[in-house]
Scaffold this motif. Sequence first.
Motif, PDB file in Angstrom:
ATOM      1  N   MET A 208      14.592  51.718  -4.539  1.00  0.00           N
ATOM      2  CA  MET A 208      13.645  51.263  -5.557  1.00  0.00           C
ATOM      3  C   MET A 208      12.973  52.457  -6.221  1.00  0.00           C
ATOM      4  O   MET A 208      13.005  53.584  -5.697  1.00  0.00           O
ATOM      5  CB  MET A 208      12.598  50.352  -4.909  1.00  0.00           C
ATOM      6  CG  MET A 208      13.170  49.102  -4.263  1.00  0.00           C
ATOM      7  SD  MET A 208      11.898  48.114  -3.443  1.00  0.00           S
ATOM      8  CE  MET A 208      10.823  47.737  -4.835  1.00  0.00           C
ATOM      9  N   GLU A 209      12.373  52.227  -7.381  1.00  0.00           N
ATOM     10  CA  GLU A 209      11.635  53.273  -8.074  1.00  0.00           C
ATOM     11  C   GLU A 209      10.406  53.666  -7.257  1.00  0.00           C
ATOM     12  O   GLU A 209       9.786  52.829  -6.598  1.00  0.00           O
ATOM     13  CB  GLU A 209      11.217  52.798  -9.464  1.00  0.00           C
ATOM     14  CG  GLU A 209      12.379  52.587 -10.414  1.00  0.00           C
ATOM     15  CD  GLU A 209      13.038  53.899 -10.808  1.00  0.00           C
ATOM     16  OE1 GLU A 209      12.365  54.944 -10.743  1.00  0.00           O
ATOM     17  OE2 GLU A 209      14.232  53.881 -11.153  1.00  0.00           O
ATOM     18  N   GLY A 210      10.064  54.945  -7.315  1.00  0.00           N
ATOM     19  CA  GLY A 210       8.920  55.419  -6.551  1.00  0.00           C
ATOM     20  C   GLY A 210       7.600  55.063  -7.212  1.00  0.00           C
ATOM     21  O   GLY A 210       7.519  54.813  -8.422  1.00  0.00           O
ATOM     22  N   GLU A 211       6.569  55.057  -6.391  1.00  0.00           N
ATOM     23  CA  GLU A 211       5.211  54.768  -6.873  1.00  0.00           C
ATOM     24  C   GLU A 211       4.271  55.863  -6.393  1.00  0.00           C
ATOM     25  O   GLU A 211       4.439  56.411  -5.298  1.00  0.00           O
ATOM     26  CB  GLU A 211       4.734  53.406  -6.379  1.00  0.00           C
ATOM     27  CG  GLU A 211       4.742  53.263  -4.873  1.00  0.00           C
ATOM     28  CD  GLU A 211       4.251  51.906  -4.394  1.00  0.00           C
ATOM     29  OE1 GLU A 211       4.167  51.710  -3.160  1.00  0.00           O
ATOM     30  OE2 GLU A 211       3.957  51.062  -5.260  1.00  0.00           O
ATOM     31  N   ASP A 212       3.302  56.208  -7.219  1.00  0.00           N
ATOM     32  CA  ASP A 212       2.359  57.264  -6.873  1.00  0.00           C
ATOM     33  C   ASP A 212       1.432  56.801  -5.760  1.00  0.00           C
ATOM     34  O   ASP A 212       0.853  55.701  -5.817  1.00  0.00           O
ATOM     35  CB  ASP A 212       1.537  57.670  -8.091  1.00  0.00           C
ATOM     36  CG  ASP A 212       2.358  58.472  -9.096  1.00  0.00           C
ATOM     37  OD1 ASP A 212       3.460  58.906  -8.723  1.00  0.00           O
ATOM     38  OD2 ASP A 212       1.907  58.651 -10.243  1.00  0.00           O
TER      39      ASP A 212
END
Length: 573
Positions: A208-212
Motif C-alpha cells: 500500500m501507499e505510505g503515510e506520514d
Amino acid sequence: MAGFTLPALPAVGAAWGPPSDPQGELLSQYHDVPFAPFSKGDKLGRTADWTQEAGKEGARGDQGKQRGAFGRFRDQYQAYGAGVTSQFAYQHGEDEASFSVVENRASTKTRLGGRSGGYATRGNRGGRGAAQQRGGRGGGFSRIGGRGQQQDGRRGGAQAGRGGRRFGWKDWDKPQRIRDASVTPTSEWTMLEEIEFNRLAKLSLEAMEGEDVETYGSVNYYDKTFDKITTKNSAPLQVIERVRYNPTTSVDPVVQKLANEGKANVFATDSIISMLMCAPRSVYPWDIVLVKEGDNLYLDKREGGPFDFVSVNENAVEAPMEATDGKETINTPASLSLEATYINHNLAQQTIKEEEQYKFDKENPFYNPEDETEPLASCAYRYRKFNLNVSEDEDPINLIIRTEVDAVQKTPSGEDQFVMIKALNEFDRQGASGGIDWRSKLDSQRGAVVATEMKNNSLKLARWAVQSILAGVEQMKIGYVSRATPRDAQRHVILGVAGYKPRDIASQMNLNLDNGWGIVRTIIDLCLRMEDGKYVLVKDPNKNVLRLYEVPMSTFEEGEEGEDEEEAQVVQA
C-alpha cells in the motif's frame, strides 16, 4: 607392499652430457644403451601428437628443416644432432594412417552473405550477422556519438569493432575484475542463508501507499533559473559548507521513540530499502546489518560503508577499475565514488534559494545549534509507514522508513511540490559515457545521454527513483555535472539540470516496484523468524548472490572512530 628405492645417481659437474667417469665404473650400467647426440637448440617432441600428420611439410618428422624468422624454413642452419636418426623415435604404424575422428553432429554450413556473415546487403541484417561473431556489435545499429550510423552489412560486418566493444578481443590480456568484499566474514560468523538473484526476480508483493507518521526539518525552495542552464552558458559548481545528517537506523532518536510507542515493528532508511528493492541490479559489494530485539527489527548500515557514497558507472561494460600499479588515480572506483558524493551534496545546496524556506512540523532532530558552527543544509525527514501484510490473518508487519526531501517548488497552480535533487557526473569525455560527449550532445540529444546513463548507472538511477517514490516526492531534478578538465577532479561545471517524474524513470528502466517489495518482505521474514541477535546481509563481490550471516553482537562496534568514520563525516559535511 613392495618398496621402491631410488637408484644412486652420479654427480653431474656440467649442465650437458653424461658425467665424466675415467674408471668406467659409473658408466658400466649404461652399456649397450643407445645414445643420440643433442644440443640446446633441439626441441623435444611429444609422446602423442594429434595435431600433425606424417608426410606433410613442416611435420615433426622432417627434422632437417626448422622454422626461422617469419615462419620460413631454413636448411642451411642444421642443429647439432638433428641429422642423426633418433633411437627413441616412435615409428608410426600403418593402422594410424587411416585414423579419423568421427563427428556425430551435423555440420553447419556457412553462407557468404545473408545473416551469417558480414556481407549482407541490408544494414539491419548486417548488424545482426556481425553481432553473432566475436568481432563485436557492429552493423546497422552502431551509434557513436551523435547521429546513428546506419551502414550497409558489408561495412557493418567488416568493421564490427567500430560499432561497439569487440567481445573477445584481447580478453586474455585484460586484468580480471576481482573485487574485494565490503566486509570479510570471520570464523565467528555463521552463514544461515544463500540467496541467488534469479530467485529474487520471481518475488512480488503489492504494498500500500505510505503515510506520514512524523515530519522533521526544513527545506528551501528550488531555484528554477538552473533549469535554463545549457552547455553554452554553464555554471561552475560551488563548494558549499553545510551540515547534513545521515545516521543509521538504530541510533535515530525518532526511530527509538516510535519503536517504544509500538508504531511499527520494522525500521529502516530509504537508502537501505532502495538497495534491497534494486538488489538484482547491483554489481559492487555491499552489506546491511540487521538487529532483532524482541518483535522489532532494525536495518542498519555501517558508518563509512557503501551506503555513505555514490557509485559511478557501476553497471557499465567497461566499468572503472582499480589501479594495477598500486598508485591511486582519480578514475578508480573509490576516487570516483568520493567525487560523486561531493558533487551530489554541493549541487543540492547550490540550486536552492536562501531566502525562501518551507518548514515541517518539527525541527531537525539531529542538529544542535550550540555544538555546530556551520549552517544546516536544506533537508527534511519524513518518517513514513508502509503495511507489508499479504492477508489480514497473519501477524502485522509494519515498516517505518526515514525518507529525505531536498527541496520544494511551486507548481503552476501555486501548490507546493517536494523535490529531490541528484547529480550525474561525467569524468572522462573519451568514452566513459558510452562515447557521448556531454558538451556537444547534451542540448541536442539529451535522450541519448539519459539512455546511456540508465545503462551505465542502472542501480544508481533505480535507487534514486525508489527513494523519491518512498518519500512521496513528485519531482526529481537531475543535474549533469562534468569536470572542468578531464584530469582535474576538484573543479566542475554544471552543464544542465532537467526535471523528471520518479515513476516515469522507473517505467523507462523496467523497474518493478512489486518485485522490490517482495524482496524486502522476504528478507524481513527471514530475520523475524530468527532468534534475537545481530545478522549481516552481504552481497558477494564477484557473484550475484546474497548471504545472510549470524554474527556476534559486538561486531562492527570496535574501532569505529578510525579513518573511515572521519571520511564519512567529511562527506556528510
